[in-house]
Write a protein that holds these residues in place. Structure first.
Motif, PDB file in Angstrom:
ATOM      1  N   ASP A  11     -40.552  34.714  -7.875  1.00  0.00           N
ATOM      2  CA  ASP A  11     -40.250  34.024  -9.130  1.00  0.00           C
ATOM      3  C   ASP A  11     -39.572  32.698  -8.810  1.00  0.00           C
ATOM      4  OD1 ASP A  11     -39.614  33.233 -11.686  1.00  0.00           O
ATOM      5  OD2 ASP A  11     -38.219  34.869 -12.082  1.00  0.00           O
ATOM      6  N   ARG A  12     -40.125  31.623  -9.322  1.00  0.00           N
ATOM      7  CA  ARG A  12     -39.555  30.292  -9.074  1.00  0.00           C
ATOM      8  C   ARG A  12     -39.049  29.656 -10.354  1.00  0.00           C
ATOM      9  NH1 ARG A  12     -44.261  30.942  -6.977  1.00  0.00           N
ATOM     10  NH2 ARG A  12     -45.308  29.374  -8.219  1.00  0.00           N
ATOM     11  N   THR A  13     -38.782  30.462 -11.357  1.00  0.00           N
ATOM     12  CA  THR A  13     -38.255  29.950 -12.612  1.00  0.00           C
ATOM     13  C   THR A  13     -36.822  29.493 -12.394  1.00  0.00           C
ATOM     14  OG1 THR A  13     -39.598  31.556 -13.797  1.00  0.00           O
ATOM     15  CG2 THR A  13     -37.812  30.494 -15.027  1.00  0.00           C
ATOM     16  N   PRO A  14     -36.522  28.207 -12.647  1.00  0.00           N
ATOM     17  CA  PRO A  14     -35.147  27.732 -12.445  1.00  0.00           C
ATOM     18  C   PRO A  14     -34.165  28.475 -13.358  1.00  0.00           C
ATOM     19  CG  PRO A  14     -36.639  25.886 -12.855  1.00  0.00           C
ATOM     20  CD  PRO A  14     -37.403  27.150 -13.121  1.00  0.00           C
ATOM     21  N   VAL A  15     -32.984  28.693 -12.846  1.00  0.00           N
ATOM     22  CA  VAL A  15     -31.916  29.335 -13.611  1.00  0.00           C
ATOM     23  C   VAL A  15     -30.772  28.327 -13.706  1.00  0.00           C
ATOM     24  CG1 VAL A  15     -30.255  31.225 -13.667  1.00  0.00           C
ATOM     25  CG2 VAL A  15     -32.567  31.611 -12.766  1.00  0.00           C
ATOM     26  N   LYS A  16     -30.369  28.022 -14.912  1.00  0.00           N
ATOM     27  CA  LYS A  16     -29.274  27.078 -15.109  1.00  0.00           C
ATOM     28  C   LYS A  16     -27.952  27.843 -15.029  1.00  0.00           C
ATOM     29  CE  LYS A  16     -27.467  23.412 -17.920  1.00  0.00           C
ATOM     30  NZ  LYS A  16     -27.803  22.345 -18.826  1.00  0.00           N
TER      31      LYS A  16
END
Length: 76
Positions: A11-16
């Motif tokens: 998973d490469r979804t950015p997390v803020k």
């Protein structure tokens, strides 16, 4: 079914992540950014450097790396 040589991508979804830091840490990060610019000739904002700094720190912690690998093996 044939297995591909390349494993499934993670998973490469950015997390803020929002954090509060001390003024001393902010000063140190700004100084680091200055040294980075002097070393590489590229100005990078602290917000771009912090994820790389954290990754390098975690990757360099041998005990954490071993414990995390053991925990992941236990979940397989």
């Amino acid at each position: 079914m044939t297995q591909l040589k390349l494993a499934r991508l993670p998973d490469r979804t950015p997390v803020k992540l929002t954090i509060t830091i001390t003024p001393d840490l902010q000063d140190a990060l700004q100084a680091y950014a200055g040294f980075y610019q002097a070393q590489y000739g590229v100005e990078e904002p602290v917000t771009e450097l912090v994820p790389a700094i954290l990754s390098a720190f975690l990757d360099g912690d041998r005990h954490f790396v071993r414990a995390r690998a053991a925990a992941q093996r236990g979940r397989s």
